[in-house]
Write an enzyme that holds these catalytic residues in place. Sequence first.
Site, mmCIF file in Angstrom:
data_model
loop_
_atom_site.group_PDB
_atom_site.id
_atom_site.type_symbol
_atom_site.label_atom_id
_atom_site.label_comp_id
_atom_site.label_asym_id
_atom_site.label_seq_id
_atom_site.Cartn_x
_atom_site.Cartn_y
_atom_site.Cartn_z
ATOM 1 N N ASP A 43 23.206 33.967 35.755
ATOM 2 C CA ASP A 43 22.628 34.661 36.899
ATOM 3 C C ASP A 43 23.741 34.819 37.922
ATOM 4 O OD1 ASP A 43 20.540 36.053 38.054
ATOM 5 O OD2 ASP A 43 19.863 34.347 39.234
ATOM 6 N N THR A 44 23.769 35.975 38.532
ATOM 7 C CA THR A 44 24.842 36.310 39.461
ATOM 8 C C THR A 44 24.259 36.806 40.769
ATOM 9 O OG1 THR A 44 26.430 36.868 37.726
ATOM 10 C CG2 THR A 44 26.786 37.867 39.875
ATOM 11 N N HIS A 97 27.020 45.977 29.705
ATOM 12 C CA HIS A 97 28.219 45.664 30.486
ATOM 13 C C HIS A 97 28.526 44.170 30.428
ATOM 14 C CE1 HIS A 97 28.571 49.674 32.193
ATOM 15 N NE2 HIS A 97 27.289 49.648 32.490
ATOM 16 N N LYS A 98 27.497 43.351 30.615
ATOM 17 C CA LYS A 98 27.691 41.902 30.554
ATOM 18 C C LYS A 98 28.159 41.472 29.164
ATOM 19 C CE LYS A 98 24.331 40.229 34.002
ATOM 20 N NZ LYS A 98 23.180 39.308 34.176
ATOM 21 N N TYR A 107 27.085 45.967 42.213
ATOM 22 C CA TYR A 107 27.717 46.190 43.519
ATOM 23 C C TYR A 107 29.232 46.410 43.433
ATOM 24 C CZ TYR A 107 23.331 44.302 45.453
ATOM 25 O OH TYR A 107 22.016 44.079 45.786
ATOM 26 N N HIS A 128 34.055 36.694 39.017
ATOM 27 C CA HIS A 128 33.160 35.548 39.025
ATOM 28 C C HIS A 128 32.638 35.237 37.626
ATOM 29 C CE1 HIS A 128 31.384 39.417 39.796
ATOM 30 N NE2 HIS A 128 30.222 39.006 39.339
ATOM 31 N N ARG A 129 32.175 36.274 36.932
ATOM 32 C CA ARG A 129 31.692 36.048 35.574
ATOM 33 C C ARG A 129 32.833 35.651 34.666
ATOM 34 N NH1 ARG A 129 29.057 40.153 35.211
ATOM 35 N NH2 ARG A 129 27.028 39.281 35.724
#
Length: 203
Positions: free
Chosen positions: A68-69, A11-12, A162, A188-189
């Site tokens: 990092d999230t 996904h990332k 989430y 955010h990403r």
Amino acid sequence: MKLVFATNNAHKLDEVRAILGSSVEVLSLSDIGCHDDIPETGTTLRENALQKAEYIYNKYRVSCFADDTGLEVDALGGAPGVYSARYAGGEGHDSQANMRKLLSEMEGVSNRKARFRTVIALLEKRDVCPCGCTSVKIVNCFDGIVEGTITEQKSGAEGFGYDPLFMPDGYDKTFAEMTADEKNAISHRGRAVAKLAEFLKKR
């Protein structure tokens, strides 16, 4: 340009590749033959991102970046924060268990303000000598934040983590109800990667 993204999270990888476009070839850890359990022992998102990037740089001597999230919930004092991926405990990243715990912690709570925060650490290998025998490491960090609220129940089947519980400010649907393009435009990403992309363009 080739950059190693210190992740095997599909996904990332999809999100980052979509944002960076064809100008950057983003390689996964699997692409470089890395299947190590990379340590994440930092107490902040920045420390974890740098730790992961340093590990790959030191072992493979390639330009790379790591992220990092964390989800920061005001009513929980900023938790789960840096521990978001393992909030429910146990081995691995159990998103369903994490969401169940969060909903339990937030039951009956009226203040549901929260934010997602991503930090990206970029480590570049710059050759000093034309033959490549000597190089230096250049370090840069980029962050992205999106404000929102925690919903009272899961909604949507897209995204990951989430996403089914997070509704960004100004929208009436969760991240998990958005298309990939919609989410990337405000996430955010997405915001952190956009800063990374702008930095790379100016080099």
